[in-house]
Design a protein around this motif. Structure first.
Motif, PDB file in Angstrom:
ATOM      1  N   LEU A 116       0.833  -1.207   0.000  1.00  0.00           N
ATOM      2  CA  LEU A 116       0.000   0.000   0.000  1.00  0.00           C
ATOM      3  C   LEU A 116       0.868   1.258   0.000  1.00  0.00           C
ATOM      4  O   LEU A 116       0.579   2.229  -0.714  1.00  0.00           O
ATOM      5  CB  LEU A 116      -0.921  -0.003   1.218  1.00  0.00           C
ATOM      6  CG  LEU A 116      -1.988  -1.090   1.274  1.00  0.00           C
ATOM      7  CD1 LEU A 116      -2.827  -0.941   2.536  1.00  0.00           C
ATOM      8  CD2 LEU A 116      -2.891  -1.039   0.042  1.00  0.00           C
ATOM      9  N   CYS A 117       1.912   1.255   0.812  1.00  0.00           N
ATOM     10  CA  CYS A 117       2.799   2.428   0.874  1.00  0.00           C
ATOM     11  C   CYS A 117       3.504   2.644  -0.461  1.00  0.00           C
ATOM     12  O   CYS A 117       3.659   3.794  -0.916  1.00  0.00           O
ATOM     13  CB  CYS A 117       3.819   2.253   1.986  1.00  0.00           C
ATOM     14  SG  CYS A 117       3.131   2.364   3.660  1.00  0.00           S
ATOM     15  N   ALA A 118       3.934   1.569  -1.095  1.00  0.00           N
ATOM     16  CA  ALA A 118       4.596   1.695  -2.395  1.00  0.00           C
ATOM     17  C   ALA A 118       3.637   2.248  -3.441  1.00  0.00           C
ATOM     18  O   ALA A 118       4.012   3.085  -4.267  1.00  0.00           O
ATOM     19  CB  ALA A 118       5.142   0.337  -2.827  1.00  0.00           C
ATOM     20  N   THR A 119       2.386   1.787  -3.405  1.00  0.00           N
ATOM     21  CA  THR A 119       1.391   2.288  -4.359  1.00  0.00           C
ATOM     22  C   THR A 119       1.124   3.773  -4.149  1.00  0.00           C
ATOM     23  O   THR A 119       1.026   4.548  -5.104  1.00  0.00           O
ATOM     24  CB  THR A 119       0.083   1.496  -4.219  1.00  0.00           C
ATOM     25  OG1 THR A 119       0.358   0.093  -4.325  1.00  0.00           O
ATOM     26  CG2 THR A 119      -0.906   1.891  -5.299  1.00  0.00           C
ATOM     27  N   LEU A 120       1.007   4.175  -2.893  1.00  0.00           N
ATOM     28  CA  LEU A 120       0.811   5.593  -2.593  1.00  0.00           C
ATOM     29  C   LEU A 120       2.018   6.424  -3.028  1.00  0.00           C
ATOM     30  O   LEU A 120       1.867   7.552  -3.508  1.00  0.00           O
ATOM     31  CB  LEU A 120       0.571   5.783  -1.092  1.00  0.00           C
ATOM     32  CG  LEU A 120      -0.801   5.371  -0.567  1.00  0.00           C
ATOM     33  CD1 LEU A 120      -0.817   5.373   0.944  1.00  0.00           C
ATOM     34  CD2 LEU A 120      -1.883   6.299  -1.112  1.00  0.00           C
TER      35      LEU A 120
END
Length: 232
Positions: free
Chosen positions: A67-71
């Protein structure tokens, strides 16, 4: 539908659980369980099923990292990215807790909105930011007020924990404007409706079945935030 397990205050062996944040292992169990002796390998460790009583951390860590990488990809190097990376793990933890025990703990929901707004206030002072702090504040109040109305109309269907969680979700969504607030809100209700419909079709839920809405509120906020950051 099987009821969610209760809020855990003791481990499966009856030892008090001191705190609810961290590894789901009981130190007392690990120390008290007798060790078996193998002729070749020596003493064996305590039985994992006795000392451990929660989900494995690697899966949650992997989901949080994804999720952090996508954000990060959607937001770029803008200063608000630091805010999203700090609050995303809290959102994952809240979703897991609500899914398992249908509760949203105040120690996480109550500080989420003021923390997000404070950090976004700092981001608003930095160059290259792509949001508006005033809209973040108003979005926080508006989304929470909307959930409060739903709670007052049907307390059994919308818990007060969701009202408090909406303060933080609204702050994040409001940073990118009212369209993002509306998109994130709609996505949350859509995901919740699809999940409920799937349970009904699979005959695992009925008209009176309640499901935790926190995970869908957070998932919708993630979708809205992702699209808002990419479009900003």
């Amino acid at each position: 539908m099987e009821a969610a397990p209760g809020w855990r205050t003791v481990c499966p062996s009856g030892h008090p659980v001191r705190g609810w944040l961290g590894p789901a292992r009981c130190a007392s169990c690990a120390a008290a369980v007798p060790t078996a002796v193998h002729a070749d390998a020596g003493p064996l460790p305590p039985t994992p099923s006795t000392a451990s009583y929660g989900p494995a951390a690697p899966l949650l860590a992997g989901v949080t990292a994804l999720l952090c990488a996508t954000l990060a990809v959607a937001t770029g190097i803008r200063p608000e990215l630091a805010v999203w990376l700090l609050i995303a793990p809290v959102g994952v933890l809240l979703a897991v807790v609500d899914r398992r025990v249908q509760r949203l703990p105040d120690p996480l929901t109550l500080p989420l909105a003021p923390t997000a707004l404070a950090l976004l206030g700092v981001a608003a002072l930095l160059p290259e930011h792509a949001g508006d702090w005033t809209t973040a504040l108003l979005g926080s109040l508006a989304l929470s007020a909307g959930y409060l109305v739903l709670h007052l109309i049907n307390p059994g269907g919308m818990g007060f924990g969701d009202v408090k969680l909406a303060l933080g979700a609204g702050a994040a969504l409001g940073w990118y404007g009212w369209a993002t607030v509306m998109l994130g809100t709609f996505a949350g209700f859509l995901l919740g409706a699809l999940y409920g419909g799937a349970l009904v079709v699979a005959r695992k839920a009925g008209r009176g079945t309640t499901i935790p809405f926190g995970p869908f509120l957070l998932a919708g906020a993630f979708v809205g935030l992702l699209i808002g950051a990419y479009a900003a």
